[in-house]
Design an enzyme around this catalytic site. Sequence first.
Site, PDB file in Angstrom:
ATOM      1  N   HIS A   1       3.661  13.480   4.112  1.00 44.18           N
ATOM      2  CA  HIS A   1       3.890  12.966   5.524  1.00 44.18           C
ATOM      3  C   HIS A   1       5.402  13.435   5.757  1.00 44.18           C
ATOM      4  CE1 HIS A   1       1.413   9.392   4.189  1.00 44.18           C
ATOM      5  NE2 HIS A   1       0.422  10.031   5.349  1.00 44.18           N
TER       6      HIS A   1
ATOM      7  N   THR B   1       0.479   2.399  -3.717  1.00 43.12           N
ATOM      8  CA  THR B   1       0.783   2.399  -2.629  1.00 43.12           C
ATOM      9  C   THR B   1      -0.311   1.536  -2.093  1.00 43.12           C
ATOM     10  OG1 THR B   1      -0.261   4.343  -0.649  1.00 43.12           O
ATOM     11  CG2 THR B   1      -1.443   4.006  -3.039  1.00 43.12           C
TER      12      THR B   1
HETATM   13  N1  APR Z   1       5.650  -1.532  -8.318  1.00 46.34           N
HETATM   14  C1  APR Z   1       4.596  -0.952  -7.916  1.00 46.34           C
HETATM   15  N2  APR Z   1       3.681  -1.252  -6.857  1.00 46.34           N
HETATM   16  C2  APR Z   1       4.704  -2.533  -5.398  1.00 46.34           C
HETATM   17  C3  APR Z   1       5.972  -1.803  -5.978  1.00 46.34           C
HETATM   18  C4  APR Z   1       6.557  -2.297  -7.742  1.00 46.34           C
HETATM   19  N3  APR Z   1       8.010  -2.626  -7.553  1.00 46.34           N
HETATM   20  N4  APR Z   1       6.745  -2.998  -4.844  1.00 46.34           N
HETATM   21  C5  APR Z   1       5.303  -2.757  -4.108  1.00 46.34           C
HETATM   22  N5  APR Z   1       4.100  -2.785  -4.475  1.00 46.34           N
HETATM   23  C6  APR Z   1       3.348  -1.932  -4.070  1.00 46.34           C
HETATM   24  C7  APR Z   1       2.637  -2.978  -2.320  1.00 46.34           C
HETATM   25  O1  APR Z   1       1.754  -3.920  -3.507  1.00 46.34           O
HETATM   26  C8  APR Z   1       1.595  -2.020  -1.504  1.00 46.34           C
HETATM   27  O2  APR Z   1       0.016  -2.323  -2.098  1.00 46.34           O
HETATM   28  O3  APR Z   1       3.092  -1.087  -3.284  1.00 46.34           O
HETATM   29  C9  APR Z   1       2.459  -0.932  -1.944  1.00 46.34           C
HETATM   30  C10 APR Z   1       3.189  -0.235  -1.006  1.00 46.34           C
HETATM   31  O4  APR Z   1       2.413  -0.221   0.526  1.00 46.34           O
HETATM   32  P1  APR Z   1       2.666  -0.119   1.429  1.00 46.34           P
HETATM   33  O5  APR Z   1       3.907  -0.470   2.714  1.00 46.34           O
HETATM   34  O6  APR Z   1       1.564  -0.418   2.724  1.00 46.34           O
HETATM   35  O7  APR Z   1       3.458   1.455   1.669  1.00 46.34           O
HETATM   36  P2  APR Z   1       1.741   3.322   2.012  1.00 46.34           P
HETATM   37  O8  APR Z   1       1.102   2.429   0.870  1.00 46.34           O
HETATM   38  O9  APR Z   1       3.359   3.834   1.108  1.00 46.34           O
HETATM   39  O10 APR Z   1       2.390   3.251   3.146  1.00 46.34           O
HETATM   40  C11 APR Z   1       1.574   4.361   3.302  1.00 46.34           C
HETATM   41  O11 APR Z   1       2.019   4.153   5.693  1.00 46.34           O
HETATM   42  O12 APR Z   1       3.234   3.579   7.290  1.00 46.34           O
HETATM   43  C12 APR Z   1       3.101   4.887   6.227  1.00 46.34           C
HETATM   44  O13 APR Z   1       3.882   7.078   6.225  1.00 46.34           O
HETATM   45  C13 APR Z   1       3.490   5.553   6.188  1.00 46.34           C
HETATM   46  O14 APR Z   1       4.011   6.625   3.072  1.00 46.34           O
HETATM   47  C14 APR Z   1       3.333   5.504   4.364  1.00 46.34           C
HETATM   48  C15 APR Z   1       1.936   4.954   4.861  1.00 46.34           C
END
Ligand code: APR
Length: 241
Positions: free
Chosen positions: A121, A190
């Site tokens: 990204h 994620t």
């Molecule tokens: N350790 C492990 N997992 C964690 C922690 C932690 N300390 N804190 C949060 N999480 C998990 C949450 O449970 C969730 O499943 O990380 C995940 C974060 O999810 P999102 O906020 O949706 O982020 P992500 O999956 O990276 O989003 C993907 O979406 O908005 C777009 O471009 C943006 O790259 C991003 C993409």
Amino acid sequence: MATDDQLLLARTHLASARRVTILTGAGISADSGVPTFRGTDGLWRNFRAEDLATPDAFERDPHLVWEWYNWRREILATKTPNDAHHALVRLEERANDFHLITQNVDGLHRLAGSQNISELHGDIWKVRCTSCRVVIDNRDVPLALLPHCHTCGGLLRPHIVWFGEALDEQVLTDSVRAVESCDVMVIVGTSGLVYPAAMLMPAAQAHGAFVIEINLDPTPYSSDVALSLQGRAKDIVPLLL
Ligand code: APR
């Protein structure tokens, strides 16, 4: 929390793997104090993505978009990699063939010392000219609110893949190749909701990879992967070594 048996199984598979591929999301940086996107105090809970992270939003109001990215850069400038980022550097050092794919734009993997990285990204510490398309590193905090290109004078934009935009073709090709050829894939932090990143895990499984998930909470992947380790990335990733 992940059990000793689960951790032993994960370590055994990683130790015997020829090729290891990692996919990370915002959760790996949460332990460094970086807001996630969809978590309790996630960015998309407090801001409208359609107003800030789309080409139309930038067309409509580049000032507002740059204000938001400046705010995010100011936060990120104070953050450092955590034990999970560092453990992945060590995993890379000892693996035969290692590829790290990240959805994060925070640059913390690079800061930790990871080498073979695909940033799906983009990178918040890079800017791109909307006219001549030159991409340059820029760590100025704050950045001028409407920064312009030194080469052609065009308006600069964050070098980020926004909603509705295609990923860099080479980055995506490298990532698909890495998941289709790995023996073990580890997914860290994620939600698995955003495509095309979300198709990488099923692609790895379809090619016979042993998939390990690390997440604070269950995700759509949790019932499909070979091993789902629940807990904080900073606590669990180092235990894979
Ligand atoms: N350790 C492990 N997992 C964690 C922690 C932690 N300390 N804190 C949060 N999480 C998990 C949450 O449970 C969730 O499943 O990380 C995940 C974060 O999810 P999102 O906020 O949706 O982020 P992500 O999956 O990276 O989003 C993907 O979406 O908005 C777009 O471009 C943006 O790259 C991003 C993409």
